[in-house]
Design a protein around this motif. Structure first.
Motif, mmCIF file in Angstrom:
data_model
loop_
_atom_site.group_PDB
_atom_site.id
_atom_site.type_symbol
_atom_site.label_atom_id
_atom_site.label_comp_id
_atom_site.label_asym_id
_atom_site.label_seq_id
_atom_site.Cartn_x
_atom_site.Cartn_y
_atom_site.Cartn_z
ATOM 1 N N PRO A 233 -7.048 4.997 -1.169
ATOM 2 C CA PRO A 233 -7.667 6.036 -0.324
ATOM 3 C C PRO A 233 -6.910 6.140 0.999
ATOM 4 O O PRO A 233 -6.427 5.134 1.525
ATOM 5 C CB PRO A 233 -9.089 5.522 -0.124
ATOM 6 N N PHE A 234 -6.829 7.339 1.541
ATOM 7 C CA PHE A 234 -6.072 7.530 2.774
ATOM 8 C C PHE A 234 -6.999 8.018 3.882
ATOM 9 O O PHE A 234 -8.068 8.584 3.625
ATOM 10 C CB PHE A 234 -4.942 8.535 2.562
ATOM 11 N N ASP A 235 -6.576 7.766 5.096
ATOM 12 C CA ASP A 235 -7.279 8.292 6.257
ATOM 13 C C ASP A 235 -6.985 9.781 6.345
ATOM 14 O O ASP A 235 -5.826 10.196 6.337
ATOM 15 C CB ASP A 235 -6.795 7.564 7.516
ATOM 16 N N LEU A 236 -8.024 10.606 6.432
ATOM 17 C CA LEU A 236 -7.852 12.055 6.376
ATOM 18 C C LEU A 236 -7.009 12.577 7.538
ATOM 19 O O LEU A 236 -6.150 13.447 7.352
ATOM 20 C CB LEU A 236 -9.222 12.735 6.362
ATOM 21 N N SER A 237 -7.228 12.039 8.735
ATOM 22 C CA SER A 237 -6.452 12.507 9.892
ATOM 23 C C SER A 237 -4.977 12.153 9.733
ATOM 24 O O SER A 237 -4.088 12.927 10.113
ATOM 25 C CB SER A 237 -7.007 11.898 11.180
#
Length: 492
Positions: A103-107
């Motif tokens: 999962p990645f940080d959206l920002s």
């Protein structure tokens, strides 16, 4: 405006990215499988492509390979929930702009997409400008002067002397002079006189007859004969032995020479272009170079500026070298971040253009991602001292060399009060006035060399000979201090 395309079989990933990019005012188009995206490519193209690595109906790596064949300049970001080394390596080898593990940080994902957009737009402009790449590059005023000189000499057969530091591109200038001359259809032959042993150099230049010396089993044409009707480029002419200087002078004077062991004169229909990184006037004064040969060679002199005097050319050259290295290696060209580019522009490049080319080739192989950050640069650049803002096109203080400073010179590094500083400057001014009044030449060079030698020797004394520490105290790079020690003859 072109949009950002997202392809992922996971609806939730597409949804959150669409919403995040929409909040940023960025147009988005989504696909659930690669074949739908490929069909859409028949009518439109994206600004950036964000693709999952594992999807039914075709993997992201297969899509990446197809995209790179059709749109080699398109930035592609590969997403994967499988954060393994093989996936990362495969993505970068396939030419991905960046690798984004889930999962990645959206920002962070939005920031990465924005960076890909900027790089894609920047590189597309550069690629368009470099479709027809000239043999030489340079926007700096000093290089424009060189180009103008080449243009003025385009219809001339006159002898040319090219001066400039090692790696500054002297042979490129010689080739350009040949290419744009009336002799362009003839051969261009280059020889580095410093790279050939003295006892072989005469034969290399003038050829030899069979039996002229042990091992001469057959007659051999020299470089003058090979260059007949064209241009002979004599690189590092300052290293030519004195006895061969006499023979070269004879050729330049009357156009005749003899092969080694030969008795019949050979005619030389050759234009000579010579080059050196040395100060030939100083060599003449020292008796190491013939004055009459110097004047024969010094008909037209072209000074090629070092890269530190044309810093505004570094971005253009770097992008060109990165593209060329990528083409040679069969990979996607790396891109320089603004911070990395600023570091390059601020570096002194003691090896000049050749050093920049080598660094770009190293980055093409060793940089961990498609976008080269400042931390990815080789250690020699990270240890260098960047120029201050506003100095990008400024020439540095020229190198000085010699023995000692005027006796009143204070120790380097000391903080001087105003009157002492004025006294030191006044003493140097008096020395300059004395030399100028005596009719001495090269006063700038002599005083500067003495000044630099004093600084370096004092720093080395304080650091007990530790060069890296001395360089840090002086505020220069370790490569710079090593080069200066060699130039000033301080390592004898």
């Amino acid at each position: 405006m072109k949009s950002i395309w997202i392809v992922d079989d996971d609806h939730s990933i597409r949804f959150v990215l669409e919403k995040a990019l929409a909040r940023e005012g960025l147009p988005v188009r989504s696909f659930s499988q690669s074949r739908d995206l490929l069909a859409a490519l028949e009518e439109d193209t994206p600004l950036v492509l964000v693709s999952d690595i594992r999807m039914p109906g075709g993997s992201g790596l297969e899509l990446l390979a197809t995209i790179k064949k059709r749109l080699p300049g398109l930035p592609v970001i590969i997403m994967t929930a499988y954060s393994d080394l093989d996936s990362a390596v495969a993505a970068f080898q396939g030419g991905a702009f960046e690798y984004l593990p889930k999962p990645f940080d959206l920002s962070r994902a939005v920031e990465l997409i924005r960076r890909a957009m900027e790089e894609g737009q920047r590189e597309s402009v550069v690629e368009e400008a470099q479709v027809q790449m000239p043999e030489m590059l340079g926007q700096a005023p000093a290089m424009q002067d060189v180009f103008r000189a080449i243009g003025r000499l385009s219809q001339s057969h006159v002898t040319v002397l090219i001066t400039g530091e090692s790696g500054s591109g002297k042979e490129l200038v010689a080739r350009a002079l040949h290419k744009h001359s009336p002799r362009a259809d003839g051969p261009f032959v280059a020889i580095n006189t410093a790279a050939i042993p003295k006892d072989l150099l005469e034969s290399e230049l003038f050829g030899h007859e069979r039996g002229a010396f042990t091992g001469a089993q057959a007659s051999r044409r020299g470089r003058f004969e090979q260059a007949e009707g064209g241009t002979l480029f004599l690189d590092e002419i300052g290293d030519m032995p004195l006895d061969l200087q006499t023979r070269l002078l004879r050729v330049l004077s009357d156009g005749q020479y003899y092969r080694v062991g030969g008795h019949s004169p050979q005619r030389a229909n050759v234009r000579v272009v010579a080059a050196t990184h040395q100060n030939l006037e100083a060599l003449v004064r020292e008796g190491r170079f013939r004055e009459d040969l110097f004047h024969r060679l010094n008909v037209i002199r072209l000074r090629l500026p070092p890269l530190r005097e044309r810093r505004e050319d570094v971005p253009l050259l770097a992008r060109y070298f990165l593209q060329r290295s990528a083409a040679e290696l069969g990979v996607e060209p790396k891109r320089l971040s603004d911070a990395a580019l600023q570091r390059l522009v601020g570096f002194d490049f003691p090896g000049n253009v050749r050093q920049l080319e080598n660094i770009c080739h190293w980055l093409s192989v060793m940089a961990p991602s498609q976008v080269v950050e400042a931390k990815d640069l080789p250690q020699e650049l990270l240890a260098g001292v960047p120029v201050a803002a506003g100095e990008a096109g400024a020439a540095p203080v020229p190198a000085l060399g010699g023995s000692e400073l005027p006796s009143a010179a204070p120790s380097p590094g000391a903080t001087l009060p105003g009157p002492q500083a004025d006294a030191w400057v006044a003493e140097m001014a008096r020395e300059a006035r004395r030399l100028l009044a005596a009719g001495e030449t090269e006063v700038w060079d002599r005083l500067t060399r003495r000044f630099e030698a004093s600084l370096i020797l004092t720093a080395l004394e304080l650091t007990r000979g530790r060069r890296i520490e001395a360089a840090q105290k002086l505020g220069i790079g370790r490569n710079t201090i090593t080069r200066k020690i060699q130039e000033l003859g301080l390592d004898a």
